[in-house]
Design a protein around this motif. Structure first.
Motif, mmCIF file in Angstrom:
data_model
loop_
_atom_site.group_PDB
_atom_site.id
_atom_site.type_symbol
_atom_site.label_atom_id
_atom_site.label_comp_id
_atom_site.label_asym_id
_atom_site.label_seq_id
_atom_site.Cartn_x
_atom_site.Cartn_y
_atom_site.Cartn_z
ATOM 1 N N GLU A 169 0.831 -1.211 0.000
ATOM 2 C CA GLU A 169 0.000 0.000 0.000
ATOM 3 C C GLU A 169 0.866 1.261 0.000
ATOM 4 O O GLU A 169 0.629 2.211 -0.772
ATOM 5 C CB GLU A 169 -0.893 -0.031 1.242
ATOM 6 C CG GLU A 169 -1.746 1.212 1.451
ATOM 7 C CD GLU A 169 -2.452 1.190 2.807
ATOM 8 O OE1 GLU A 169 -2.983 2.239 3.195
ATOM 9 O OE2 GLU A 169 -2.458 0.127 3.481
ATOM 10 N N LEU A 170 1.895 1.272 0.844
ATOM 11 C CA LEU A 170 2.752 2.457 0.947
ATOM 12 C C LEU A 170 3.641 2.621 -0.283
ATOM 13 O O LEU A 170 3.905 3.751 -0.721
ATOM 14 C CB LEU A 170 3.606 2.361 2.207
ATOM 15 C CG LEU A 170 2.831 2.388 3.529
ATOM 16 C CD1 LEU A 170 3.773 2.231 4.717
ATOM 17 C CD2 LEU A 170 2.008 3.671 3.659
ATOM 18 N N MET A 171 4.101 1.501 -0.857
ATOM 19 C CA MET A 171 4.882 1.583 -2.092
ATOM 20 C C MET A 171 4.034 2.153 -3.225
ATOM 21 O O MET A 171 4.505 2.980 -4.025
ATOM 22 C CB MET A 171 5.421 0.203 -2.472
ATOM 23 C CG MET A 171 6.550 -0.280 -1.580
ATOM 24 S SD MET A 171 7.046 -1.993 -1.947
ATOM 25 C CE MET A 171 7.652 -1.852 -3.625
ATOM 26 N N ILE A 213 2.944 -2.427 -10.135
ATOM 27 C CA ILE A 213 4.350 -2.726 -9.881
ATOM 28 C C ILE A 213 4.619 -2.904 -8.387
ATOM 29 O O ILE A 213 5.487 -3.701 -8.004
ATOM 30 C CB ILE A 213 5.293 -1.675 -10.509
ATOM 31 C CG1 ILE A 213 5.089 -0.283 -9.901
ATOM 32 C CG2 ILE A 213 5.111 -1.643 -12.017
ATOM 33 C CD1 ILE A 213 6.094 0.746 -10.441
ATOM 34 N N ALA A 214 3.887 -2.208 -7.530
ATOM 35 C CA ALA A 214 4.070 -2.399 -6.088
ATOM 36 C C ALA A 214 3.671 -3.816 -5.693
ATOM 37 O O ALA A 214 4.416 -4.523 -4.993
ATOM 38 C CB ALA A 214 3.259 -1.368 -5.311
ATOM 39 N N ARG A 215 2.500 -4.264 -6.142
ATOM 40 C CA ARG A 215 2.021 -5.599 -5.784
ATOM 41 C C ARG A 215 2.921 -6.688 -6.365
ATOM 42 O O ARG A 215 3.253 -7.667 -5.688
ATOM 43 C CB ARG A 215 0.588 -5.788 -6.290
ATOM 44 C CG ARG A 215 -0.434 -4.962 -5.545
ATOM 45 C CD ARG A 215 -1.837 -5.298 -6.000
ATOM 46 N NE ARG A 215 -2.834 -4.627 -5.176
ATOM 47 C CZ ARG A 215 -4.073 -5.070 -4.991
ATOM 48 N NH1 ARG A 215 -4.468 -6.188 -5.585
ATOM 49 N NH2 ARG A 215 -4.915 -4.418 -4.225
ATOM 50 N N ARG A 216 3.289 -6.524 -7.623
ATOM 51 C CA ARG A 216 4.103 -7.552 -8.274
ATOM 52 C C ARG A 216 5.493 -7.614 -7.661
ATOM 53 O O ARG A 216 6.088 -8.701 -7.545
ATOM 54 C CB ARG A 216 4.198 -7.270 -9.772
ATOM 55 C CG ARG A 216 4.878 -8.371 -10.550
ATOM 56 C CD ARG A 216 4.113 -9.681 -10.439
ATOM 57 N NE ARG A 216 4.721 -10.727 -11.249
ATOM 58 C CZ ARG A 216 4.299 -11.978 -11.301
ATOM 59 N NH1 ARG A 216 3.254 -12.332 -10.582
ATOM 60 N NH2 ARG A 216 4.908 -12.849 -12.056
ATOM 61 N N THR A 217 6.016 -6.477 -7.255
ATOM 62 C CA THR A 217 7.338 -6.463 -6.628
ATOM 63 C C THR A 217 7.302 -7.179 -5.287
ATOM 64 O O THR A 217 8.197 -7.975 -4.966
ATOM 65 C CB THR A 217 7.832 -5.020 -6.454
ATOM 66 O OG1 THR A 217 7.928 -4.403 -7.742
ATOM 67 C CG2 THR A 217 9.199 -4.986 -5.784
#
Length: 277
Positions: free
Chosen positions: A192-194, A211-215
């Protein structure tokens, strides 16, 4: 102990599942996928289960001729007291596996004894929400009266939803709750923060989320597939003087992640201790 994908195993013996909400439903799905002997589900909100299994809405409707090998308590903790008296007749012959948060082995054993099942064996487990996709981490505690066969049965049942491990002292379950039970929320907060920070840096919201979730999920999958220590994996991503090192200099400051995550897990463990009954 994890199990290899595709390894043939014997069907799971008949179970009495008490509560088929999010966690109970995840376990049931895993059992059905692996092969489950005819079982009974007690849940007033579930209408059907695949044959030959049966679902009943009330404890009074439990079949008189049913002999489960294990009772799985997956109801809400506050509802346990009301249903235990109707489960006592089963608990005289079958161990009880509780996946309820905040309920101790001793407290549940006392409740079963008061209901007419003295000596009932209660084993406690703390699964987490990735169990819903078969990627859970479940940690268990068995008191001394539990036999190796009863422990093995619980492990067989829980391995259908992910990895399993055991602690030797029940008070360690508070730390397990804080690290593993609550842990997915910490990871979701990171994603969430990313995502939010990516948007603040000018990324389109949909791309920032993707990209945040996939990372996060990709890093988790990489860590799962290697025995390399997490600290070493971090060092391998961190080039001297590069962008990652610059970011980590902020995150790893004494008053940043090292202090706050430790304080957060301590607070969660303390709350788990307070809730135990």
């Amino acid at each position: 102990m994890s199990h290899g994908a595709g390894t043939p195993r014997d069907p799971i013996p008949p179970l009495l599942l008490v509560g088929c909400g999010q966690m109970g439903g995840a376990m049931l799905a895993g059992w059905l996928a692996e092969g489950l002997a005819p079982s009974v589900i007690l849940d007033r909100h579930r209408d059907t289960v695949p044959a030959p299994h049966r679902v009943v809405p009330l404890a009074a409707d439990l079949p008189a001729d049913f002999v489960p090998s294990l009772i799985v308590l997956a109801t809400k903790p506050q509802k346990a007291a009301a249903v235990i008296p109707d489960l006592a007749r089963f608990a005289r012959h079958a161990p009880v596996l509780s996946v309820m948060a905040g309920k101790t082995v001793g407290g549940l054993a006392d409740a079963f004894a008061a209901a007419g099942a003295p000596g009932a064996v209660v084993i406690r487990a703390m699964p987490n929400t990735p169990s819903a996709i078969g990627q859970g981490m479940t940690v268990c505690y068995a008191p001394p009266p539990a036999t190796p066969a009863q422990r093995a049965l619980c492990e067989r049942v829980l391995s259908a939803i992910g990895d399993t491990a055991w602690v030797e002292a029940e008070d360690q379950m508070d730390a397990v709750t804080a690290v593993s039970g609550s842990g997915p929320a910490y990871v979701f907060l990171l994603a969430e923060l990313m995502e939010r920070a990516g948007i603040a840096q000018g990324l389109p919201p949909a791309l920032a989320r993707r990209i945040a979730r996939r990372t996060v999920s990709g890093a988790g999958a990489l860590m799962e597939r290697t025995d390399v220590d997490a600290a070493e994996l971090r060092r391998r991503v961190t080039s001297p003087g590069g962008t990652t090192q610059q970011a980590l200099s902020v995150l790893m400051a004494a008053d940043a992640w090292p202090a706050t995550l430790d304080a957060a897990i301590h607070a969660a463990a303390l709350r788990a201790r307070e809730l135990a009954s």
